[in-house]
Design a protein around this motif. Structure first.
Motif, mmCIF file in Angstrom:
data_model
loop_
_atom_site.group_PDB
_atom_site.id
_atom_site.type_symbol
_atom_site.label_atom_id
_atom_site.label_comp_id
_atom_site.label_asym_id
_atom_site.label_seq_id
_atom_site.Cartn_x
_atom_site.Cartn_y
_atom_site.Cartn_z
ATOM 1 N N LEU A 163 84.641 27.848 81.545
ATOM 2 C CA LEU A 163 85.072 26.714 80.726
ATOM 3 C C LEU A 163 86.349 26.085 81.262
ATOM 4 O O LEU A 163 86.505 24.855 81.233
ATOM 5 C CB LEU A 163 85.276 27.170 79.273
ATOM 6 C CG LEU A 163 84.000 27.565 78.515
ATOM 7 C CD1 LEU A 163 84.354 28.111 77.140
ATOM 8 C CD2 LEU A 163 83.047 26.376 78.385
ATOM 9 N N GLN A 164 87.257 26.906 81.787
ATOM 10 C CA GLN A 164 88.476 26.369 82.384
ATOM 11 C C GLN A 164 88.155 25.520 83.607
ATOM 12 O O GLN A 164 88.746 24.454 83.814
ATOM 13 C CB GLN A 164 89.423 27.510 82.780
ATOM 14 C CG GLN A 164 90.365 27.965 81.685
ATOM 15 C CD GLN A 164 91.504 26.980 81.435
ATOM 16 O OE1 GLN A 164 91.535 25.880 81.962
ATOM 17 N NE2 GLN A 164 92.453 27.398 80.603
ATOM 18 N N LEU A 165 87.240 25.994 84.418
ATOM 19 C CA LEU A 165 86.871 25.243 85.621
ATOM 20 C C LEU A 165 86.271 23.887 85.238
ATOM 21 O O LEU A 165 86.638 22.843 85.799
ATOM 22 C CB LEU A 165 85.881 26.051 86.457
ATOM 23 C CG LEU A 165 85.561 25.540 87.867
ATOM 24 C CD1 LEU A 165 85.132 26.702 88.766
ATOM 25 C CD2 LEU A 165 84.469 24.489 87.862
ATOM 26 N N ILE A 166 85.351 23.898 84.279
ATOM 27 C CA ILE A 166 84.700 22.657 83.858
ATOM 28 C C ILE A 166 85.723 21.700 83.235
ATOM 29 O O ILE A 166 85.734 20.494 83.533
ATOM 30 C CB ILE A 166 83.563 22.957 82.864
ATOM 31 C CG1 ILE A 166 82.463 23.774 83.561
ATOM 32 C CG2 ILE A 166 82.979 21.665 82.287
ATOM 33 C CD1 ILE A 166 81.418 24.331 82.613
ATOM 34 N N ALA A 167 86.599 22.242 82.384
ATOM 35 C CA ALA A 167 87.606 21.403 81.736
ATOM 36 C C ALA A 167 88.560 20.798 82.761
ATOM 37 O O ALA A 167 88.897 19.607 82.685
ATOM 38 C CB ALA A 167 88.381 22.236 80.714
ATOM 39 N N ALA A 181 87.240 18.917 74.908
ATOM 40 C CA ALA A 181 86.126 19.614 74.251
ATOM 41 C C ALA A 181 85.943 21.022 74.814
ATOM 42 O O ALA A 181 85.722 21.991 74.071
ATOM 43 C CB ALA A 181 84.836 18.802 74.415
ATOM 44 N N HIS A 182 86.044 21.179 76.135
ATOM 45 C CA HIS A 182 85.858 22.498 76.748
ATOM 46 C C HIS A 182 87.071 23.403 76.514
ATOM 47 O O HIS A 182 86.918 24.612 76.330
ATOM 48 C CB HIS A 182 85.556 22.338 78.241
ATOM 49 C CG HIS A 182 84.154 21.893 78.514
ATOM 50 N ND1 HIS A 182 83.783 20.566 78.487
ATOM 51 C CD2 HIS A 182 83.030 22.598 78.813
ATOM 52 C CE1 HIS A 182 82.491 20.468 78.764
ATOM 53 N NE2 HIS A 182 82.006 21.688 78.958
ATOM 54 N N TRP A 183 88.267 22.841 76.528
ATOM 55 C CA TRP A 183 89.437 23.661 76.208
ATOM 56 C C TRP A 183 89.400 24.122 74.752
ATOM 57 O O TRP A 183 89.809 25.239 74.434
ATOM 58 C CB TRP A 183 90.721 22.878 76.488
ATOM 59 C CG TRP A 183 91.093 22.884 77.942
ATOM 60 C CD1 TRP A 183 90.979 23.938 78.820
ATOM 61 C CD2 TRP A 183 91.653 21.804 78.693
ATOM 62 N NE1 TRP A 183 91.425 23.577 80.068
ATOM 63 C CE2 TRP A 183 91.857 22.272 80.015
ATOM 64 C CE3 TRP A 183 92.010 20.502 78.386
ATOM 65 C CZ2 TRP A 183 92.395 21.471 81.023
ATOM 66 C CZ3 TRP A 183 92.545 19.701 79.390
ATOM 67 C CH2 TRP A 183 92.733 20.187 80.690
ATOM 68 N N THR A 184 88.892 23.264 73.875
ATOM 69 C CA THR A 184 88.761 23.639 72.470
ATOM 70 C C THR A 184 87.768 24.781 72.308
ATOM 71 O O THR A 184 87.949 25.666 71.456
ATOM 72 C CB THR A 184 88.319 22.424 71.625
ATOM 73 O OG1 THR A 184 89.275 21.370 71.776
ATOM 74 C CG2 THR A 184 88.212 22.790 70.152
#
Length: 211
Positions: A163-167, A181-184
Motif C-alpha cells: 500500500l505504501q508503494l502504491i500510495a 485513499a491508500h494511506w488511509t
C-alpha cells in the motif's frame, strides 16, 4: 553472607569467653586489663570482617556495545548463506539489507530466491520483490511489479509495504486523492507496527496539494 557474618561473631564471642575464663583463673588481677585489650582486638577484627563481607564495591560502568554496521550485517548474512544456501529467511533478510543500501538489483535477486525457496511464499515476500523491482526500474510500476502487487493484496489486503508503494506512486504522479485513499487504508488496518504519525504526515502533505 549474613550467615557467614553471624558465624564469625559467634566464634569471636566464644573465643572471648574462653580467654576470659583462662585469664581469670591464671591471673585474676590482670584478667580485666588483658580481657579489655583482647576484646578490643577481636572487636576490631569483627568490624573489619563485617566491612569486608558487606562492602559493595562501586560497579564498573558497562561499556556500551557497539552496533554492527550495515556492511558487517551484510557480511554476516552472506556468511550464513554460505553455510545454509537454502535458507529462504536469510535470503529475505539479505534482500532487506541490500534495499537499505539502495542496491535494488541485488535486493530483487535475494527476494526472488526467497520466494523460490519457500514452500508457501507469503505476501511480504511478493511485496518486497515488487518494491525492489519498482525502484530498480526508476520508480515505475511495470506489468511485473503490478502482478506482484496484485498477488500481495490478494493474500493480504492491508499489506503495508504494497500500500505504501502504491500510495507513493500515486503521489509522485500527482494523483493525490488516490494516494490519500491508500494511506488511509494503512491507518485503517490497525497493524501494530505501522508508523501512524508518518502516514498522517503523508496524508496531510497530499491534502495540502489538493487545496
Amino acid at each position: 553472607m549474613l550467615i557467614t557474618y553471624l558465624a564469625f561473631i559467634g566464634l569471636a564471642l566464644l573465643a572471648i569467653a574462653i580467654l576470659y575464663t583462662v585469664l581469670r583463673t591464671a591471673r585474676p588481677q590482670q584478667a580485666n586489663l588483658k580481657l579489655s585489650v583482647m576484646s578490643g582486638v577481636l572487636l576490631f577484627a569483627c568490624t573489619f570482617a563485617v566491612w569486608a563481607l558487606m562492602h559493595d564495591p562501586t560497579p564498573s560502568v558497562p561499556v556500551a556495545k557497539q552496533m554492527p554496521t550495515l556492511e558487517e550485517l551484510l557480511a554476516e548474512k552472506q556468511q550464513q548463506l554460505t553455510s545454509s544456501p537454502n535458507d529462504q529467511q536469510a535470503w529475505f533478510e539479505l534482500g532487506q539489507l541490500y534495499m537499505a543500501q539502495y542496491e535494488f538489483d541485488s535486493a530483487s535477486t535475494c527476494f526472488d530466491y526467497a520466494i523460490r525457496l519457500s514452500t508457501t511464499p507469503y505476501a511480504s515476500q511478493f511485496a518486497a520483490l515488487a518494491s525492489a523491482l519498482y525502484y530498480q526500474h526508476s520508480q515505475t510500476i511495470t506489468p511485473n511489479v503490478q502482478r506482484l502487487l496484485d498477488m500481495t493484496l490478494e493474500m493480504e489486503p492491508f499489506n503495508e509495504t504494497a500500500l505504501q508503494l502504491i500510495a507513493s506512486d500515486h503521489f509522485l504522479s500527482a494523483r493525490y486523492s488516490q494516494a490519500i485513499a491508500h494511506w488511509t487504508m494503512i491507518l485503517d488496518s490497525n497493524h501494530l507496527g505501522v508508523d501512524r504519525a508518518k502516514v498522517i504526515r503523508q496524508i496531510q502533505q497530499a491534502q495540502s496539494f489538493i487545496r
